[in-house]
Design a protein around this motif. Structure first.
Motif, PDB file in Angstrom:
ATOM      1  N   LEU A  68      -4.482  -3.567   0.744  1.00 43.33           N
ATOM      2  CA  LEU A  68      -5.289  -3.723  -0.466  1.00 43.33           C
ATOM      3  C   LEU A  68      -4.993  -5.040  -1.176  1.00 43.33           C
ATOM      4  O   LEU A  68      -5.900  -5.656  -1.756  1.00 43.33           O
ATOM      5  N   ALA A  69      -3.741  -5.486  -1.130  1.00 44.53           N
ATOM      6  CA  ALA A  69      -3.407  -6.782  -1.726  1.00 44.53           C
ATOM      7  C   ALA A  69      -4.141  -7.904  -1.004  1.00 44.53           C
ATOM      8  O   ALA A  69      -4.717  -8.805  -1.635  1.00 44.53           O
ATOM      9  N   PRO A 142       2.815 -14.513  -3.085  1.00 34.56           N
ATOM     10  CA  PRO A 142       1.447 -15.025  -2.970  1.00 34.56           C
ATOM     11  C   PRO A 142       0.808 -15.165  -4.346  1.00 34.56           C
ATOM     12  O   PRO A 142       1.285 -14.592  -5.327  1.00 34.56           O
ATOM     13  N   SER A 143      -0.275 -15.918  -4.410  1.00 32.36           N
ATOM     14  CA  SER A 143      -0.911 -16.164  -5.707  1.00 32.36           C
ATOM     15  C   SER A 143      -1.534 -14.903  -6.282  1.00 32.36           C
ATOM     16  O   SER A 143      -1.621 -14.744  -7.506  1.00 32.36           O
ATOM     17  N   ILE A 144      -1.975 -13.997  -5.416  1.00 31.49           N
ATOM     18  CA  ILE A 144      -2.595 -12.740  -5.831  1.00 31.49           C
ATOM     19  C   ILE A 144      -1.953 -11.600  -5.058  1.00 31.49           C
ATOM     20  O   ILE A 144      -1.763 -11.691  -3.846  1.00 31.49           O
ATOM     21  N   SER A 145      -1.612 -10.533  -5.760  1.00 31.60           N
ATOM     22  CA  SER A 145      -1.061  -9.355  -5.094  1.00 31.60           C
ATOM     23  C   SER A 145      -1.549  -8.113  -5.837  1.00 31.60           C
ATOM     24  O   SER A 145      -2.559  -8.159  -6.548  1.00 31.60           O
ATOM     25  N   ILE A 146      -0.865  -7.018  -5.659  1.00 28.22           N
ATOM     26  CA  ILE A 146      -1.264  -5.761  -6.279  1.00 28.22           C
ATOM     27  C   ILE A 146      -0.071  -5.149  -7.012  1.00 28.22           C
ATOM     28  O   ILE A 146       1.060  -5.235  -6.534  1.00 28.22           O
ATOM     29  N   LEU A 147      -0.328  -4.591  -8.169  1.00 24.66           N
ATOM     30  CA  LEU A 147       0.725  -3.954  -8.953  1.00 24.66           C
ATOM     31  C   LEU A 147       0.946  -2.539  -8.426  1.00 24.66           C
ATOM     32  O   LEU A 147       0.057  -1.693  -8.524  1.00 24.66           O
ATOM     33  N   MET A 208       2.296 -14.250 -10.982  1.00 27.03           N
ATOM     34  CA  MET A 208       1.391 -13.709  -9.977  1.00 27.03           C
ATOM     35  C   MET A 208       0.223 -12.989 -10.648  1.00 27.03           C
ATOM     36  O   MET A 208       0.409 -12.254 -11.607  1.00 27.03           O
ATOM     37  N   LYS A 209      -0.968 -13.207 -10.113  1.00 22.10           N
ATOM     38  CA  LYS A 209      -2.134 -12.464 -10.573  1.00 22.10           C
ATOM     39  C   LYS A 209      -2.191 -11.161  -9.784  1.00 22.10           C
ATOM     40  O   LYS A 209      -2.101 -11.176  -8.555  1.00 22.10           O
ATOM     41  N   MET A 210      -2.300 -10.029 -10.472  1.00 21.21           N
ATOM     42  CA  MET A 210      -2.252  -8.742  -9.780  1.00 21.21           C
ATOM     43  C   MET A 210      -3.442  -7.856 -10.118  1.00 21.21           C
ATOM     44  O   MET A 210      -3.832  -7.742 -11.274  1.00 21.21           O
ATOM     45  N   CYS A 211      -3.969  -7.249  -9.085  1.00 23.96           N
ATOM     46  CA  CYS A 211      -4.925  -6.178  -9.292  1.00 23.96           C
ATOM     47  C   CYS A 211      -4.145  -4.866  -9.391  1.00 23.96           C
ATOM     48  O   CYS A 211      -2.918  -4.859  -9.256  1.00 23.96           O
ATOM     49  N   THR A 212      -4.823  -3.774  -9.634  1.00 22.06           N
ATOM     50  CA  THR A 212      -4.188  -2.460  -9.635  1.00 22.06           C
ATOM     51  C   THR A 212      -5.009  -1.528  -8.759  1.00 22.06           C
ATOM     52  O   THR A 212      -6.137  -1.851  -8.355  1.00 22.06           O
TER      53      THR A 212
END
Length: 239
Positions: A68-69, A142-147, A208-212
């Motif tokens: 998902l990340a 990484p610049s974007i990952s997931i919380l 880091m920018k994170m989605c959930t």
């Protein structure tokens, strides 16, 4: 699920602060010291000749976070174009040389067996590995990952039966205290207390920018969309 089995009362996720998550983690890259192949973001994992180690999302919950990340990064990169997102994520999984059944097995493959150029891993696991082998590995955020939010809960049925409801509640509340939050930070997890988290800026990449998981409609929806038989992961991995 434990709720469906009747062991825990509904609404448990709101019983404690921060969706009942006193600590969090995220997904990072563990590479060999020196990072000779320059693996700094998800794009680099698509390059020819890069050997990726990650467990199988069909059998590993941790592997689902990894997938998902990567998917969210590609979604941001391609403006939500699903065709391009699938192509991008497929390139990463085409580079996976060993897909163990679980996260522990994947770590063993990378660390103890010396296979692969990069391990996609939980941040706390990567931190533990670097502490154990400080001269052999390093962490790339990484610049974007997931919380990732591991939630805590009182298993009501068991607590009532054993007469430990109050003790269990006191312990889980303790996890939110300053003392416990610092212990959490010292052991590789991100404290949910934002002020205490800042004290560990040298341990965690706070930029880091994170989605959930909520960006995917929650876990039930994510499994339905990506990981059930015949869904997106099977489509990507089988082609």
């Amino acid at each position: 699920m434990i709720e469906q089995a009747g062991l825990i009362e509904s609404g448990w996720l709101g019983e404690f602060d921060k969706d009942s998550s006193p600590y969090t983690s995220t997904i990072v890259f563990l590479v060999r010291k020196g990072n000779e192949k320059g693996l700094n973001d998800w794009d680099d994992l698509t390059k020819e000749g890069v050997e990726v180690i990650t467990p199988d999302p069909k059998s590993s919950g941790g592997a689902c976070w990894n997938f998902l990340a990567a998917w969210h990064y590609a979604s941001e990169k391609f403006g939500g174009d699903e065709t391009q997102i699938k192509e991008f994520v497929k390139k990463i999984y085409d580079n996976v040389t060993v897909m163990d059944s679980g996260a522990r097995g994947a770590t063993t493959t990378f660390v103890e067996n010396g296979q692969g150029d990069v391990l996609i891993a939980w941040e706390n696991e990567a931190i533990a590995t670097v502490k154990e082998y400080p001269n052999d590995y390093e962490i790339i955020s990484p610049s974007i990952s997931i919380l990732a939010q591991p939630s805590v809960a009182i298993v009501d049925e068991n607590a009532k039966k054993d007469g430990v409801e109050e003790v269990a509640k006191d312990y889980l509340q303790y996890l939110y205290t300053d003392d416990a939050q610092k212990i959490i930070g010292e052991n590789g997890y991100r404290p949910s207390n934002e002020e205490i988290l800042k004290e560990y800026a040298d341990t965690f990449d706070l930029d880091m920018k994170m989605c959930t998981i909520n960006d995917f409609g929650g876990w039930d929806q994510a499994y339905e969309t990506f990981f059930q038989d015949g869904k997106i992961f099977d489509e990507i991995h089988s082609n």
